[in-house]
Design an enzyme around this catalytic site. Structure first.
Site, short mmCIF file in Angstrom:
data_model
loop_
_atom_site.label_atom_id
_atom_site.label_comp_id
_atom_site.label_asym_id
_atom_site.label_seq_id
_atom_site.Cartn_x
_atom_site.Cartn_y
_atom_site.Cartn_z
N ARG A 204 0.85 -1.20 0.00
CA ARG A 204 0.00 0.00 0.00
C ARG A 204 0.88 1.25 0.00
O ARG A 204 0.58 2.24 -0.63
CB ARG A 204 -0.94 -0.01 1.23
CG ARG A 204 -1.66 1.31 1.41
CD ARG A 204 -2.86 1.27 2.35
NE ARG A 204 -2.75 0.35 3.45
CZ ARG A 204 -1.97 0.52 4.53
NH1 ARG A 204 -1.22 1.60 4.65
NH2 ARG A 204 -1.93 -0.39 5.48
N TYR B 229 -17.18 17.42 -14.27
CA TYR B 229 -17.63 16.04 -14.25
C TYR B 229 -18.63 15.83 -13.09
O TYR B 229 -18.37 16.26 -11.97
CB TYR B 229 -16.41 15.10 -14.11
CG TYR B 229 -16.81 13.67 -13.88
CD1 TYR B 229 -17.68 13.02 -14.75
CD2 TYR B 229 -16.33 12.95 -12.78
CE1 TYR B 229 -18.07 11.70 -14.53
CE2 TYR B 229 -16.70 11.64 -12.56
CZ TYR B 229 -17.58 11.03 -13.44
OH TYR B 229 -17.97 9.73 -13.22
N ASP C 115 -7.87 20.01 -13.06
CA ASP C 115 -8.19 18.68 -13.60
C ASP C 115 -7.84 18.72 -15.09
O ASP C 115 -8.51 19.39 -15.88
CB ASP C 115 -9.67 18.37 -13.36
CG ASP C 115 -10.03 16.95 -13.80
OD1 ASP C 115 -9.38 16.43 -14.72
OD2 ASP C 115 -10.98 16.37 -13.22
N LYS D 121 -8.78 7.78 -18.73
CA LYS D 121 -9.13 8.37 -20.02
C LYS D 121 -7.94 8.35 -20.97
O LYS D 121 -7.45 7.30 -21.32
CB LYS D 121 -9.69 9.77 -19.78
CG LYS D 121 -10.75 9.83 -18.67
CD LYS D 121 -11.95 8.98 -19.01
CE LYS D 121 -13.12 9.11 -18.07
NZ LYS D 121 -13.01 8.61 -16.72
O1 P1T Z 1 -13.80 7.82 -13.41
P1 P1T Z 1 -12.59 8.23 -12.60
O2 P1T Z 1 -11.31 7.60 -13.07
O3 P1T Z 1 -12.80 8.10 -11.14
O4 P1T Z 1 -12.38 9.80 -12.93
C1 P1T Z 1 -13.28 10.78 -12.54
C2 P1T Z 1 -13.17 11.97 -13.48
C3 P1T Z 1 -12.44 13.07 -13.06
N1 P1T Z 1 -12.31 14.16 -13.85
C4 P1T Z 1 -12.88 14.22 -15.07
C5 P1T Z 1 -12.72 15.44 -15.91
C6 P1T Z 1 -13.62 13.12 -15.56
O5 P1T Z 1 -14.15 13.22 -16.78
C7 P1T Z 1 -13.77 11.97 -14.74
C8 P1T Z 1 -14.57 10.80 -15.18
N2 P1T Z 1 -15.39 11.06 -16.26
C9 P1T Z 1 -16.22 10.15 -16.89
C10 P1T Z 1 -16.35 8.88 -16.49
C11 P1T Z 1 -16.96 10.68 -18.03
O6 P1T Z 1 -17.48 9.90 -18.85
O7 P1T Z 1 -17.04 11.91 -18.17
#
Ligand code: P1T
Length: 384
Positions: free
Chosen positions: A51, A103, A175, A200
């Site tokens: 961890r 988001y 972000d 992403k």
């Molecule tokens: O899904 P995750 O890896 O926990 O990430 C969250 C997140 C954070 N910031 C942005 C700009 C994001 O677009 C996302 C996740 N977004 C999607 C799942 C979506 O389809 O927009």
């Protein structure tokens, strides 16, 4: 490897990665282990418990730092786990000013998880620095910026917000998920913390959920490392390895995302049934000049609404494509189509969404790297 001597396209392939010291393996091994044997209590090779540290994760953290032009990288089990860690830098009573277009899951963790713990959030449009500046009080400790925003592709001037934040001793978090480090490096524009949903573009193949934080400041790194270990939202080594592999092709993928995105955006804008296309490369995009100044390209994300703002027509498009798969997420090699109001942004109250310009009938595209003629034919067929 020194970060400073190589250009980004080289760093993406080599940064942080050295042949495995035990075998010479050119690819970083997946250290699938939960613990490490010590010679005597406290006498070890820098790894005690997985961890706290894992060699596959260490390589990825160093690679992320290099490609975001930062000093320190930290990995988490998802983008939201990274967001969670950043918010734990704050204390009850602290206030955060955030973009009002972001988001839905980020909005949800802010309002449903951290607000009850005593943090206060102000959501505002950030195309105007002064409007955000008016919300600053002596309790404001963080400005949270998503740029480009999800899903309306607003652009926020990172340099201007860094200046504002630092005048008031406030942290600026950016972000950078939609841009990826290929198109924008917020730390070089003055941001204090960069966060990614590595799920992403960094991962790039829709096969992993992962989050990352990159900082320059040693004190922030120390606090976030403490939170990473103390709270434990760490990714497994196989997921780290997948992101490491994804990063190696970020530049070639992003080039094609940008090319395809431009062609699809222009096609949609010329379509008689399309009312409005949100794409940051259009010269008449409200903040195109800022995008041009702080980014190196315009990416593959596009949103649009059809003429008449009719839900049935939107639903027909959403279920009528074949190459664009109807799914949440973005940034993979394959194209996706989504309906923010019911999918990615369903956790934002409708009233709030509409107020911020997110229409019920808005369609979002993550344009992949397939042949763009096929993508356009697919949309043409679905729009009719
Ligand atoms: O899904 P995750 O890896 O926990 O990430 C969250 C997140 C954070 N910031 C942005 C700009 C994001 O677009 C996302 C996740 N977004 C999607 C799942 C979506 O389809 O927009």
């Amino acid at each position: 490897m020194s970060h400073t001597n190589y250009k980004l396209n080289t760093l993406l392939i080599h940064a942080g990665v050295e042949p495995d010291p035990t075998t010479g393996a050119i690819m970083t091994p997946i250290y699938q282990t939960s613990t490490y044997v010590q010679e005597a209590p406290g006498k070890h090779k820098g790894y005690e418990y997985a961890r706290t540290q894992n060699p596959t994760r260490t390589v990825l953290q160093n690679a992320l730092a290099a490609i975001e032009k930062g000093k320190h990288g930290l990995c988490f089990g998802s983008g939201l786990a990274a967001t969670d860690a950043i918010m734990k830098l704050l204390k009850p009573g602290d206030e955060v000013i955030s973009t009002n277009d972001l988001y839905g899951g980020t909005y949800r963790i802010f309002t449903k998880v951290f607000q009850p713990y005593g943090l206060k959030f102000h959501f505002t449009g950030m195309s105007d620095v002064q409007a955000a500046a008016a919300l600053i009080t002596d309790k404001t400790k963080m400005i949270w910026v998503e740029t480009p925003t999800n899903p309306l592709l607003n652009i926020i001037d990172i340099e201007a917000f860094a200046k504002l934040a630092h005048q008031h001793n406030i942290l600026l978090v950016v972000d950078n998920t939609f841009a990826s480090p290929y198109l924008q490096n917020p730390l070089t524009l003055g941001a204090d913390v960069v966060i990614h949903s590595a799920t992403k573009y960094l991962g790039g193949h829709s096969d992993v959920v992962h989050g990352a934080i990159i900082v320059n400041r040693d004190d922030l790194h120390e606090q976030l490392t403490f939170i990473q270990n103390a709270c434990g939202a760490v990714p497994g080594p196989h997921d780290c390895w997948l992101v490491l592999r994804g990063i190696k092709t970020l530049h070639v993928r992003m080039q094609r995302h940008c090319e395809n995105g431009e062609k699809v955006a222009k096609y949609l804008r010329s379509h008689p049934k399309v009312e409005k296309v949100y794409w940051i490369g259009f010269e008449d995009h409200p903040n195109h000049d800022v995008a041009k100044k702080q980014m190196r390209g315009y990416g593959g994300m596009i949103s649009f609404v059809l003429k008449g703002d009719n839900m049935d027509d939107a639903l027909q498009v959403l279920s009528g494509t074949h190459l664009f798969s109807l799914a949440e997420s973005l940034g993979g090699v394959e194209s996706l189509i989504g309906h923010p109001a019911s999918m990615t942004h369903g956790s934002i109250p409708r009233e709030e969404r509409i107020k911020n310009g997110l229409a019920d009938s808005l369609i979002r595209l993550s344009v992949g790297i397939e042949d763009v003629d096929d993508l356009i034919s697919d949309l043409a067929h679905a729009i009719g």
